[in-house]
Scaffold this motif. Structure first.
Motif, PDB file in Angstrom:
ATOM      1  N   MET A 175       0.624  -1.678   0.130  1.00  0.00           N
ATOM      2  CA  MET A 175      -0.010  -0.091   0.144  1.00  0.00           C
ATOM      3  C   MET A 175       1.144   1.067   0.147  1.00  0.00           C
ATOM      4  O   MET A 175       0.781   2.061  -0.574  1.00  0.00           O
ATOM      5  N   THR A 176       1.983   1.128   0.574  1.00  0.00           N
ATOM      6  CA  THR A 176       2.757   2.693   1.125  1.00  0.00           C
ATOM      7  C   THR A 176       3.575   2.820   0.056  1.00  0.00           C
ATOM      8  O   THR A 176       3.396   3.851  -0.427  1.00  0.00           O
ATOM      9  N   TRP A 177       3.901   1.399  -1.003  1.00  0.00           N
ATOM     10  CA  TRP A 177       5.086   1.148  -2.032  1.00  0.00           C
ATOM     11  C   TRP A 177       4.024   2.646  -3.154  1.00  0.00           C
ATOM     12  O   TRP A 177       4.475   3.119  -4.060  1.00  0.00           O
ATOM     13  N   SER A 178       2.907   1.380  -3.098  1.00  0.00           N
ATOM     14  CA  SER A 178       2.221   1.993  -4.215  1.00  0.00           C
ATOM     15  C   SER A 178       1.797   3.482  -4.362  1.00  0.00           C
ATOM     16  O   SER A 178       1.758   4.707  -5.253  1.00  0.00           O
ATOM     17  N   LEU A 179       1.335   3.974  -3.425  1.00  0.00           N
ATOM     18  CA  LEU A 179       1.023   5.310  -2.820  1.00  0.00           C
ATOM     19  C   LEU A 179       2.099   5.974  -3.173  1.00  0.00           C
ATOM     20  O   LEU A 179       1.772   7.494  -3.279  1.00  0.00           O
ATOM     21  N   ARG A 180       3.671   5.635  -2.474  1.00  0.00           N
ATOM     22  CA  ARG A 180       4.428   6.745  -3.721  1.00  0.00           C
ATOM     23  C   ARG A 180       4.476   6.883  -4.890  1.00  0.00           C
ATOM     24  O   ARG A 180       5.050   8.544  -5.152  1.00  0.00           O
ATOM     25  N   GLN A 181       4.263   5.899  -6.115  1.00  0.00           N
ATOM     26  CA  GLN A 181       3.563   6.671  -6.748  1.00  0.00           C
ATOM     27  C   GLN A 181       2.739   7.041  -7.616  1.00  0.00           C
ATOM     28  O   GLN A 181       2.614   7.731  -7.831  1.00  0.00           O
ATOM     29  N   THR A 182       1.287   6.433  -6.993  1.00  0.00           N
ATOM     30  CA  THR A 182       0.117   6.724  -7.048  1.00  0.00           C
ATOM     31  C   THR A 182      -0.715   8.375  -6.848  1.00  0.00           C
ATOM     32  O   THR A 182       0.118   9.202  -7.907  1.00  0.00           O
ATOM     33  N   LEU A 183      -0.091   9.185  -5.554  1.00  0.00           N
ATOM     34  CA  LEU A 183      -0.504   9.805  -5.477  1.00  0.00           C
ATOM     35  C   LEU A 183       0.127  11.473  -5.758  1.00  0.00           C
ATOM     36  O   LEU A 183      -0.756  12.310  -6.349  1.00  0.00           O
ATOM     37  N   PRO A 184       1.816  11.587  -6.268  1.00  0.00           N
ATOM     38  CA  PRO A 184       1.806  12.298  -6.928  1.00  0.00           C
ATOM     39  C   PRO A 184       1.759  12.270  -8.311  1.00  0.00           C
ATOM     40  O   PRO A 184       1.629  12.931  -8.930  1.00  0.00           O
ATOM     41  N   ARG A 185       1.829  11.268  -9.044  1.00  0.00           N
ATOM     42  CA  ARG A 185       2.148  10.856 -10.210  1.00  0.00           C
ATOM     43  C   ARG A 185       0.460  10.999 -11.160  1.00  0.00           C
ATOM     44  O   ARG A 185       0.126  11.699 -12.053  1.00  0.00           O
ATOM     45  N   CYS A 200      -3.667  -2.376  -3.852  1.00  0.00           N
ATOM     46  CA  CYS A 200      -3.420  -2.240  -2.420  1.00  0.00           C
ATOM     47  C   CYS A 200      -3.692  -0.273  -2.055  1.00  0.00           C
ATOM     48  O   CYS A 200      -4.043  -0.352  -0.451  1.00  0.00           O
ATOM     49  N   GLU A 201      -3.527   0.224  -2.858  1.00  0.00           N
ATOM     50  CA  GLU A 201      -3.574   1.160  -2.337  1.00  0.00           C
ATOM     51  C   GLU A 201      -5.255   2.308  -2.546  1.00  0.00           C
ATOM     52  O   GLU A 201      -5.515   3.336  -2.089  1.00  0.00           O
ATOM     53  N   VAL A 202      -6.364   1.300  -3.006  1.00  0.00           N
ATOM     54  CA  VAL A 202      -6.983   2.266  -3.449  1.00  0.00           C
ATOM     55  C   VAL A 202      -8.007   1.743  -1.314  1.00  0.00           C
ATOM     56  O   VAL A 202      -8.856   3.327  -1.354  1.00  0.00           O
ATOM     57  N   PRO A 203      -7.617   1.428  -0.094  1.00  0.00           N
ATOM     58  CA  PRO A 203      -8.348   1.487   1.054  1.00  0.00           C
ATOM     59  C   PRO A 203      -8.567   2.891   1.205  1.00  0.00           C
ATOM     60  O   PRO A 203      -8.677   3.369   1.902  1.00  0.00           O
ATOM     61  N   LEU A 204      -6.368   3.165   1.411  1.00  0.00           N
ATOM     62  CA  LEU A 204      -6.162   4.465   1.610  1.00  0.00           C
ATOM     63  C   LEU A 204      -7.285   5.141   1.048  1.00  0.00           C
ATOM     64  O   LEU A 204      -7.334   6.858   1.665  1.00  0.00           O
ATOM     65  N   LEU A 205      -6.628   5.231  -0.682  1.00  0.00           N
ATOM     66  CA  LEU A 205      -7.126   6.362  -1.274  1.00  0.00           C
ATOM     67  C   LEU A 205      -8.730   6.372  -0.965  1.00  0.00           C
ATOM     68  O   LEU A 205      -9.264   8.181  -1.231  1.00  0.00           O
TER      69      LEU A 205
END
Length: 437
Positions: A112-122, A403-408
């Motif tokens: 989740m955290t690794w995916s968020l590091r890419q997804t949120l800024p991009r 994996c990033e979807v719950p926190l998004l």
């Protein structure tokens, strides 16, 4: 001092410690002494620097310790554990991740955290950075093992989250020693391309993530001297990891359709609905929530290891959870309609095999989501390490799914304006409207 040289920082009037969850005013914040002789803090061990309430500051606004040295670190006035400076400026977002032993929490958290590091800024023009690298060391190790590992073809197995050790801090209150879980801390801020950058202080958040050992959620494990899951009462959202491969009913349904080790051979560690009931009871006890009252904060049931049981779903592939916004600097908006549609389909599947879990979740929270996730996207493989059989995954094969979807989803519904979302229709899945900001 000339007005042009002044630096003004607006601080929040009340602050909640992410360690002991004590609420205090900003002017009560303690500082950590910098002089090497000022050690033996009475609340902590002998190798910790003294914590103190300052009376003197230098021109940069840093406190001077009793020996006159400028200090950099802040601490909670109650537990004396260090806190990031961003806690004084940014609203906190407390998120608790819970589940039974071996449900895949550590793998999910790292993915989740690794995916968020890419997804949120991009895709959303939002920065996602470590607010306290020291607190995040364990999580950084998990990420490196799976996603930055130069040995791509060697099987990796993350070490189990323990009930004590590096992930916990010991604090003395007189003769009593209390153990607190160490949170993972992230700063989430709009970038210069985000529409909310002009109001960045209001839109930004300090994310406090909690991951306990699965055993900590078993009945009787939360005590006065071991309040390791009291963060549940402070949480703005709870992510409960449910592992279908640990449920015999799901295993029987997957028979003949999946060769995954987790479906066929992995041991079952605990009844998962019992752990969910225990979590709900702890939240009700610590918040005063009535037995007939539903919580307004979201409960997200992250249904883990979906690559192993996806054959039971009447859906060919996991759809993309966000869509592009043509002509917008935001690039994308979270597609809550698609997420809700898939949530309803997963709910139907859970209701067929584990109706007691669905009922418990929906009776507790007014915002209940059932989101499929896979931390690895592949089945574990057997390897021999130090003459012992180990089940793990090869970094080359890891493909996280949703994996990033719950926190998004939490950010879109609980942190207004930070992550834009496509509005849901009145029937939870109708025609999408424009992105909401």
């Amino acid at each position: 001092m000339p007005a042009a040289s002044e630096v003004r920082i607006s601080v929040r009037p009340r602050v909640t410690c992410p360690h002991c969850w004590e609420t205090f005013s900003a002017d009560q914040t303690h500082w950590v002494a910098a002089h090497p002789d000022l050690v033996n803090d009475p609340r902590l061990t002998s190798d910790h620097q003294l914590r103190f309430l300052p009376t003197r500051f230098n021109v940069e606004g840093n406190a001077l310790d009793p020996r006159g040295m400028a200090c950099q670190e802040l601490a909670c006035p109650r537990c004396h554990l260090t806190i990031p400076r961003s806690l004084l400026e940014l609203p906190p977002l407390f998120v608790s991740i819970a589940g039974t032993p071996s449900c895949g929490k550590s793998y999910f958290l790292a993915a989740m955290t690794w995916s968020l590091r890419q997804t949120l800024p991009r895709d959303f023009q939002v920065s996602y950075t470590d607010a306290d690298p020291q607190s995040n060391l364990i999580l950084a190790e998990y990420e490196e093992q799976q996603f930055l590992n130069p040995r791509q073809d060697e099987v990796v197995k993350l070490r189990k989250t323990e009930e004590q050790g590096d992930a916990y801090d010991q604090v003395r209150y007189g003769s009593q020693v209390v153990s607190y879980p160490r949170p993972f801390l992230f700063s989430i801020r709009p970038t210069q391309q985000h529409p909310s950058v002009v109001n960045a202080r209001r839109a930004s958040r300090l994310l406090c993530l909690y991951d306990n050992a699965g055993e900590s959620f078993l009945p009787g494990r939360d005590t006065v001297v071991n309040p390791v899951t009291r963060h549940l009462a402070q949480s703005h959202a709870v992510i409960f990891c449910f592992d279908p491969t640990q449920d015999p009913r799901f295993r029987n349904a997957c028979a003949g359709q999946s060769t995954d080790f987790q479906v066929q051979e992995a041991p079952v560690t605990a009844r998962q609905e019992t752990v969910l009931h225990e979590i709900i009871n702890r939240i009700r006890n610590h918040t005063g929530l009535k037995q007939t009252e539903r919580r307004q904060q979201p409960l997200i049931v992250a249904v883990t290891k979906c690559d192993a049981w996806w054959s039971l779903m009447n859906v060919a592939n996991v759809p993309p959870p966000w869509k592009p916004i043509p002509g917008s600097p935001m690039r994308s908006a979270l597609d809550l309609s698609t997420i809700k549609k898939l949530s309803l389909l997963v709910r139907q599947l859970l209701s067929k095999f584990t109706p007691e879990l669905v009922a418990a979740a929906e009776e507790f929270s007014e915002q209940t989501w059932f989101i499929p996730v896979s931390a690895t996207g592949c089945s574990p493989e057997r390897a021999i390490v130090n003459r012992k059989t180990v089940w793990g995954v090869k970094p080359r094969n890891i493909r996280p799914m949703w994996c990033e979807v719950p926190l998004l989803t939490i950010l879109a519904t609980q942190a207004g304006g930070l992550v834009p979302s496509m509005k849901m229709g009145p029937a939870m899945g109708g025609q999408q409207a424009e992105a909401s900001r």
